[in-house]
Structure formats: C-alpha cells, structure tokens
Design a protein around this motif. Structure first.
Motif, PDB file in Angstrom:
ATOM      1  N   PRO A   1      29.358 -41.420   9.000  1.00  0.00           N
ATOM      2  CA  PRO A   1      29.912 -42.754   8.870  1.00  0.00           C
ATOM      3  C   PRO A   1      29.688 -43.297   7.453  1.00  0.00           C
ATOM      4  O   PRO A   1      29.044 -42.645   6.623  1.00  0.00           O
ATOM      5  N   VAL A   2      30.214 -44.507   7.221  1.00  0.00           N
ATOM      6  CA  VAL A   2      30.001 -45.181   5.935  1.00  0.00           C
ATOM      7  C   VAL A   2      28.513 -45.462   5.739  1.00  0.00           C
ATOM      8  O   VAL A   2      27.802 -45.799   6.681  1.00  0.00           O
ATOM      9  N   THR A   3      28.048 -45.254   4.490  1.00  0.00           N
ATOM     10  CA  THR A   3      26.641 -45.534   4.158  1.00  0.00           C
ATOM     11  C   THR A   3      26.572 -46.617   3.073  1.00  0.00           C
ATOM     12  O   THR A   3      27.605 -46.976   2.483  1.00  0.00           O
ATOM     13  N   ASN A   4      25.361 -47.050   2.776  1.00  0.00           N
ATOM     14  CA  ASN A   4      25.203 -48.041   1.698  1.00  0.00           C
ATOM     15  C   ASN A   4      25.592 -47.458   0.335  1.00  0.00           C
ATOM     16  O   ASN A   4      25.929 -48.204  -0.578  1.00  0.00           O
ATOM     17  N   GLY A   5      25.532 -46.140   0.205  1.00  0.00           N
ATOM     18  CA  GLY A   5      25.977 -45.488  -1.039  1.00  0.00           C
ATOM     19  C   GLY A   5      27.478 -45.654  -1.227  1.00  0.00           C
ATOM     20  O   GLY A   5      27.943 -46.026  -2.309  1.00  0.00           O
ATOM     21  N   HIS A   6      28.242 -45.400  -0.155  1.00  0.00           N
ATOM     22  CA  HIS A   6      29.697 -45.634  -0.217  1.00  0.00           C
ATOM     23  C   HIS A   6      29.971 -47.094  -0.572  1.00  0.00           C
ATOM     24  O   HIS A   6      30.849 -47.398  -1.384  1.00  0.00           O
ATOM     25  N   LEU A   7      29.241 -48.004   0.067  1.00  0.00           N
ATOM     26  CA  LEU A   7      29.508 -49.445  -0.136  1.00  0.00           C
ATOM     27  C   LEU A   7      29.170 -49.875  -1.559  1.00  0.00           C
ATOM     28  O   LEU A   7      29.833 -50.751  -2.117  1.00  0.00           O
ATOM     29  N   ASP A   8      28.163 -49.245  -2.148  1.00  0.00           N
ATOM     30  CA  ASP A   8      27.787 -49.548  -3.536  1.00  0.00           C
ATOM     31  C   ASP A   8      28.941 -49.166  -4.469  1.00  0.00           C
ATOM     32  O   ASP A   8      29.364 -49.957  -5.333  1.00  0.00           O
ATOM     33  N   VAL A   9      29.469 -47.967  -4.264  1.00  0.00           N
ATOM     34  CA  VAL A   9      30.595 -47.502  -5.090  1.00  0.00           C
ATOM     35  C   VAL A   9      31.818 -48.398  -4.875  1.00  0.00           C
ATOM     36  O   VAL A   9      32.501 -48.795  -5.829  1.00  0.00           O
ATOM     37  N   LEU A  10      32.048 -48.741  -3.631  1.00  0.00           N
ATOM     38  CA  LEU A  10      33.211 -49.575  -3.297  1.00  0.00           C
ATOM     39  C   LEU A  10      33.130 -50.954  -3.959  1.00  0.00           C
ATOM     40  O   LEU A  10      34.120 -51.463  -4.491  1.00  0.00           O
ATOM     41  N   ALA A  11      31.943 -51.541  -3.937  1.00  0.00           N
ATOM     42  CA  ALA A  11      31.778 -52.867  -4.554  1.00  0.00           C
ATOM     43  C   ALA A  11      32.057 -52.785  -6.058  1.00  0.00           C
ATOM     44  O   ALA A  11      32.665 -53.696  -6.639  1.00  0.00           O
ATOM     45  N   ARG A  12      31.632 -51.683  -6.688  1.00  0.00           N
ATOM     46  CA  ARG A  12      31.905 -51.519  -8.124  1.00  0.00           C
ATOM     47  C   ARG A  12      33.407 -51.399  -8.367  1.00  0.00           C
ATOM     48  O   ARG A  12      33.962 -52.011  -9.288  1.00  0.00           O
ATOM     49  N   ALA A  13      34.074 -50.594  -7.515  1.00  0.00           N
ATOM     50  CA  ALA A  13      35.519 -50.396  -7.679  1.00  0.00           C
ATOM     51  C   ALA A  13      36.269 -51.707  -7.444  1.00  0.00           C
ATOM     52  O   ALA A  13      37.239 -52.018  -8.139  1.00  0.00           O
ATOM     53  N   ALA A  14      35.804 -52.481  -6.478  1.00  0.00           N
ATOM     54  CA  ALA A  14      36.496 -53.740  -6.135  1.00  0.00           C
ATOM     55  C   ALA A  14      36.423 -54.744  -7.287  1.00  0.00           C
ATOM     56  O   ALA A  14      37.251 -55.649  -7.376  1.00  0.00           O
TER      57      ALA A  14
END
Ligand code: ADP
Length: 180
Positions: free
Chosen positions: A12-25
């Motif tokens: 599933p989604v992890t905090n690592g994915h979310l960290d990258v996503l926040a940077r991309a956003a």
C-alpha cells in the motif's frame, strides 16, 4: 496546466510515497497518482483498495488526483496530457531499474520527461514490501504509513493470519529476515 503522473504499485501507500507526492504537488499544477494494474504482480490489496487508501491519505492535497490505469504508461500519460512522470529515488539500488525504465519510456514517447525526487532521509529505507512484512509479523507500522493504511493492514492480517501467504505475494529473500 502543467500536469505530472506519479505511477506505481502503491501496495500500500507509505509515508515515503506521500513525501515524494507532496514535493511533486509543489512543483506541478496537478499530480495524478496512478495505480498500475499488473496481472502478473498480485498484491496484498486490490487496485481499487489501493486507490481508496491513496484517496484517503491525500485528501488534504488539493491538486492531487488518484486513479488507476492498465497498459502502457506512455499511453496513459498521453491520454492525461501529462508532461512528466515522477518517480522516487531512495538509494543507488533504485537507480539502475529506474534509469532503464525512464529511457524505455523516452524511446516510446520522447516528449515525456522523467523526474526523480528524493524523499526525506527518514524514508529512504521504507518500502511497501517491508511494511507489509512488519505488519504481517505483528509489528507496529504506525510511523511508516498513514492511519487508514495501518488499519487496513491490521484487518487484512487479522483475517488471513500471519502465517499465510497472501494472494501469491513473493516472500522476502531468505524467507523473512525479520523473523528468524
Ligand atoms: P513500483 O512497483 O512501480 O516500483 P512502488 O509503489 O513500489 O511501485 O513505488 C512507486 C514509486 O515510488 C517508485 O518510483 C519508488 O521508487 C517510489 N517509492 C517507493 N517507496 C518510496 C519511499 N520510501 N520513498 C521515496 N520513494 C519511494
């Protein structure tokens, strides 16, 4: 409208994915998180469940949209009018595969750029696979995943039992280094 795709398994989604996503956003007008349907790679969660967990985890990111796709990434990127593909780079070990993937995608669609983002160093050792293994063995994954994912993992493993193999999931090399 400058749009990027962030494709992956997210199982599933992890905090690592979310960290990258926040940077991309912060870099793009819109980021489309795209869960890849991969028949040969059965996961713990169905693509629909992964999308749902991602939607819940990204509710606060207003320029992020979550969906899933089948088939070639470059075709999906074209259909979405995305200008870039985001991938996360944790360590040198990610590099070789990501490099191959990016060059293959470039040969299929030269106008699509690959953009690699590094997560905060606290997430460089984090992977969906290890999180599932820790959860399967009853460890606390609260620091590594959002609350909804923690609950989903607890439910899933409570139902199947820690000793079962979950829907054809690959075992970790050497069975499980986390449980001798
Ligand atoms: P895939 O099967 O496509 O590798 P993943 O869900 O494992 O799907 O990963 C999707 C993307 O997110 C990949 O670019 C991967 O490198 C990146 N990623 C995975 N875990 C992390 C993490 N902890 N920190 C940063 N990026 C990550």
């Amino acid at each position: 409208m400058l749009r990027a795709l962030y494709p992956g398994s997210f199982d599933p989604v992890t905090n690592g994915h979310l960290d990258v996503l926040a940077r991309a956003a912060r870099l793009f007008d819109e980021v489309v998180v795209a869960v890849a349907h991969n028949e040969s790679k059965k996961g713990l969660f169905t693509p629909e469940e992964r999308v749902e967990l991602l939607r819940e985890s990204t509710a606060a990111l207003l320029n992020v949209r979550v969906t899933s796709f089948e088939g070639l990434l470059v075709d999906f990127a074209r259909a979405q009018n995305a200008k870039a593909v985001i991938r996360g780079l944790r360590a040198v070990s990610d590099f070789e595969f990501e490099f191959q993937l990016a060059l293959m995608n470039r040969s299929l669609e030269p106008s699509l750029e690959a953009l690699f983002l590094m997560p905060s160093e606290e997430y460089t050792y984090l992977s969906s696979r290890l999180v599932k293994e820790v959860a399967r063995l009853g460890g606390d994954v609260g620091r590594f995943v959002p609350q909804c994912v923690q609950s989903a993992l607890a439910n899933r493993f409570a139902r199947v039992g820690a000793s079962s193999t979950v829907r054809g999931e690959e075992a970790l090399p050497g069975d499980s280094p986390l449980a001798p």
